[in-house]
Design a protein around this motif. Structure first.
Motif, mmCIF file in Angstrom:
data_model
loop_
_atom_site.group_PDB
_atom_site.id
_atom_site.type_symbol
_atom_site.label_atom_id
_atom_site.label_comp_id
_atom_site.label_asym_id
_atom_site.label_seq_id
_atom_site.Cartn_x
_atom_site.Cartn_y
_atom_site.Cartn_z
ATOM 1 N N ASN A 146 0.853 -1.188 0.000
ATOM 2 C CA ASN A 146 0.000 0.000 0.000
ATOM 3 C C ASN A 146 0.894 1.244 0.000
ATOM 4 O OD1 ASN A 146 -2.235 1.654 0.307
ATOM 5 N ND2 ASN A 146 -2.296 1.415 2.535
ATOM 6 N N PRO A 147 1.737 1.386 -1.069
ATOM 7 C CA PRO A 147 2.733 2.466 -1.026
ATOM 8 C C PRO A 147 2.106 3.840 -1.239
ATOM 9 C CG PRO A 147 2.841 1.290 -3.123
ATOM 10 C CD PRO A 147 1.798 0.592 -2.298
ATOM 11 N N PRO A 148 2.717 4.886 -0.655
ATOM 12 C CA PRO A 148 2.246 6.252 -0.955
ATOM 13 C C PRO A 148 2.619 6.605 -2.392
ATOM 14 C CG PRO A 148 4.276 6.310 0.323
ATOM 15 C CD PRO A 148 3.888 4.865 0.223
ATOM 16 N N LYS A 149 1.989 7.655 -2.921
ATOM 17 C CA LYS A 149 2.287 8.053 -4.314
ATOM 18 C C LYS A 149 3.750 8.487 -4.432
ATOM 19 C CE LYS A 149 -2.453 9.394 -5.461
ATOM 20 N NZ LYS A 149 -3.226 9.921 -4.333
ATOM 21 N N VAL A 150 4.224 9.227 -3.414
ATOM 22 C CA VAL A 150 5.636 9.632 -3.389
ATOM 23 C C VAL A 150 6.275 8.946 -2.186
ATOM 24 C CG1 VAL A 150 7.242 11.576 -3.188
ATOM 25 C CG2 VAL A 150 5.043 11.881 -4.358
ATOM 26 N N TRP A 152 7.896 7.760 1.013
ATOM 27 C CA TRP A 152 8.176 8.365 2.313
ATOM 28 C C TRP A 152 7.399 9.659 2.588
ATOM 29 C CZ3 TRP A 152 9.816 5.442 5.962
ATOM 30 C CH2 TRP A 152 10.730 4.409 5.683
ATOM 31 N N PHE A 153 6.375 9.997 1.730
ATOM 32 C CA PHE A 153 5.584 11.207 2.012
ATOM 33 C C PHE A 153 4.087 10.887 1.961
ATOM 34 C CE2 PHE A 153 9.679 12.894 0.783
ATOM 35 C CZ PHE A 153 9.896 13.845 1.776
ATOM 36 N N ASP A 154 3.330 11.530 2.868
ATOM 37 C CA ASP A 154 1.894 11.285 2.973
ATOM 38 C C ASP A 154 1.159 11.792 1.724
ATOM 39 O OD1 ASP A 154 -0.440 10.562 4.697
ATOM 40 O OD2 ASP A 154 -0.899 12.672 4.405
ATOM 41 N N ASP A 155 0.217 10.980 1.220
ATOM 42 C CA ASP A 155 -0.533 11.347 0.008
ATOM 43 C C ASP A 155 -1.368 12.609 0.217
ATOM 44 O OD1 ASP A 155 0.398 9.120 -1.244
ATOM 45 O OD2 ASP A 155 -1.491 7.997 -1.171
ATOM 46 N N VAL A 156 -1.894 12.793 1.429
ATOM 47 C CA VAL A 156 -2.885 13.855 1.640
ATOM 48 C C VAL A 156 -2.231 15.188 2.007
ATOM 49 C CG1 VAL A 156 -4.896 14.553 3.001
ATOM 50 C CG2 VAL A 156 -4.625 12.165 2.289
ATOM 51 N N GLY A 158 1.332 15.584 2.511
ATOM 52 C CA GLY A 158 2.737 15.685 2.092
ATOM 53 C C GLY A 158 3.739 15.608 3.240
ATOM 54 N N SER A 159 3.255 15.303 4.467
ATOM 55 C CA SER A 159 4.194 15.243 5.602
ATOM 56 C C SER A 159 5.071 13.987 5.481
ATOM 57 C CB SER A 159 3.426 15.239 6.930
ATOM 58 O OG SER A 159 2.599 14.098 6.986
ATOM 59 N N PRO A 160 6.283 14.015 6.090
ATOM 60 C CA PRO A 160 7.167 12.853 5.987
ATOM 61 C C PRO A 160 6.600 11.641 6.731
ATOM 62 C CG PRO A 160 8.229 14.647 7.212
ATOM 63 C CD PRO A 160 6.868 15.127 6.821
ATOM 64 N N LEU A 161 6.807 10.463 6.183
ATOM 65 C CA LEU A 161 6.342 9.234 6.837
ATOM 66 C C LEU A 161 7.466 8.690 7.726
ATOM 67 C CD1 LEU A 161 4.595 7.518 3.772
ATOM 68 C CD2 LEU A 161 3.599 9.031 5.494
ATOM 69 N N PHE A 162 7.072 7.867 8.712
ATOM 70 C CA PHE A 162 8.072 7.293 9.624
ATOM 71 C C PHE A 162 7.692 5.857 9.957
ATOM 72 C CE2 PHE A 162 4.734 9.341 12.052
ATOM 73 C CZ PHE A 162 4.414 8.400 13.009
ATOM 74 N N GLN A 163 8.665 5.121 10.527
ATOM 75 C CA GLN A 163 8.379 3.759 11.004
ATOM 76 C C GLN A 163 8.251 3.797 12.524
ATOM 77 O OE1 GLN A 163 11.654 1.811 8.630
ATOM 78 N NE2 GLN A 163 10.002 0.366 8.247
ATOM 79 N N ARG A 164 7.355 2.972 13.065
ATOM 80 C CA ARG A 164 7.155 2.969 14.512
ATOM 81 C C ARG A 164 8.290 2.233 15.220
ATOM 82 N NH1 ARG A 164 0.897 1.347 15.407
ATOM 83 N NH2 ARG A 164 1.871 -0.020 16.941
ATOM 84 N N ASP A 165 8.669 2.735 16.411
ATOM 85 C CA ASP A 165 9.731 2.085 17.190
ATOM 86 C C ASP A 165 9.379 0.644 17.537
ATOM 87 O OD1 ASP A 165 11.256 4.325 17.197
ATOM 88 O OD2 ASP A 165 10.653 4.997 19.203
ATOM 89 N N ASP A 166 8.077 0.384 17.753
ATOM 90 C CA ASP A 166 7.699 -0.975 18.177
ATOM 91 C C ASP A 166 7.475 -1.910 16.983
ATOM 92 O OD1 ASP A 166 5.350 0.285 17.401
ATOM 93 O OD2 ASP A 166 4.149 -0.440 19.075
#
Ligand code: AP5
Length: 220
Positions: A146-150, A152-156, A158-166
């Motif tokens: 379910n990849p974003p269009k760009v 590492w950036f949110d589709d809606v 444009g904020s940066p995406l991250f991975q959860r520590d857990d």
């Protein structure tokens, strides 16, 4: 007489797709999506005492104690935007939380309509969580499924995406074990109440949504 508020409880192991589905189902039904994990993460980002306490459990993949979790969710459900009900994601997670929820709903003229249980095998859970990317707004992506269009950036927004520590592999396995020990008993609890509907969570995201909406339609 007032209509009873509608509550849908999304049940399933870590990575089954509860958050992904709860967000869509809530939008479709005009309900609020209430995620206990998101509430803890919001507290963490605001550096509240609750957030600091929750972090000590979350990073280890342990459950946050019932009393604080129940108080936090109770406060959230008491807000006006939950007047029609909510789609609950990640709560209840223990028998004590399930009993507390029943009590809260009895006091507020609400009822649980249906409990979709999203079934996904353990190996797929590990793969999903290893590739999960999140946005600060709570939108969930997957590197492959379910990849974003760009990247590492949110589709809606444009904020940066991250991975959860857990979502580290060793913590994921422990979260699955904790689910089996502490949350899986709720399956029998909701089954005996006639509320449980099992959904095949290995299907495409849209097909899982369709099955959950069918279950909700049949229950309402
Ligand atoms: P929480 O945030 O609730 O995490 P969780 O239950 O472990 O569930 P996840 O958010 O990891 O997974 P999900 O089922 O929502 O899957 P998602 O849709 O993201 O809790 C975190 C921690 O907070 C807990 O460990 C605990 O410490 C604490 N906590 C929270 N609630 C608590 C409570 N009630 N009591 C005590 N402690 C509590 O999907 C996963 C990935 O798969 C994504 O990348 C997604 O894009 C992908 N995906 C989704 N559906 C599909 C599909 N059909 N096919 C392919 N990929 C898919």
């Amino acid at each position: 007489m007032n209509e009873k508020a509608t509550y849908i409880v999304m049940l399933g192991p870590p990575g089954a797709g509860k958050g992904t589905q709860a967000k869509v189902i809530a939008e479709r039904l005009g309900l609020v999506h209430v995620s206990s994990g998101d509430l803890f993460r919001e507290n963490l980002s605001r550096e509240t005492e609750l957030g600091k306490l929750a972090q000590t459990y979350m990073t280890k993949g342990e459950l946050v104690p019932d009393d604080v979790t129940i108080a936090m969710v109770k406060e959230r459900l008491s807000r006006p935007d939950c007047a029609l009900g909510a789609v609950l994601d990640g709560f209840p997670r223990t028998p004590a939380q399930a009993e507390a929820l029943e009590k809260m709903l009895a006091e507020s003229n609400g009822r649980i309509n249906v409990v979709p249980l999203i079934n996904v095998p353990d190996q797929a859970l590990v793969e999903r969580l290893g590739g999960r990317w999140m946005s600060a707004s709570g939108r969930v992506y997957h590197a492959l499924n379910n990849p974003p269009k760009v990247k590492w950036f949110d589709d809606v927004d444009g904020s940066p995406l991250f991975q959860r520590d857990d979502d580290k592999p060793e913590t994921v396995q422990h979260r699955i074990d904790v689910y089996k020990a502490q949350t899986a008993p709720l399956i029998a609890f909701f089954k005996s109440a006639g509320l449980l509907v099992e959904v095949d969570g290995t299907q495409d995201i849209d097909k899982v949504t369709e099955d959950i909406l069918t279950a909700i339609g049949t229950a309402c």
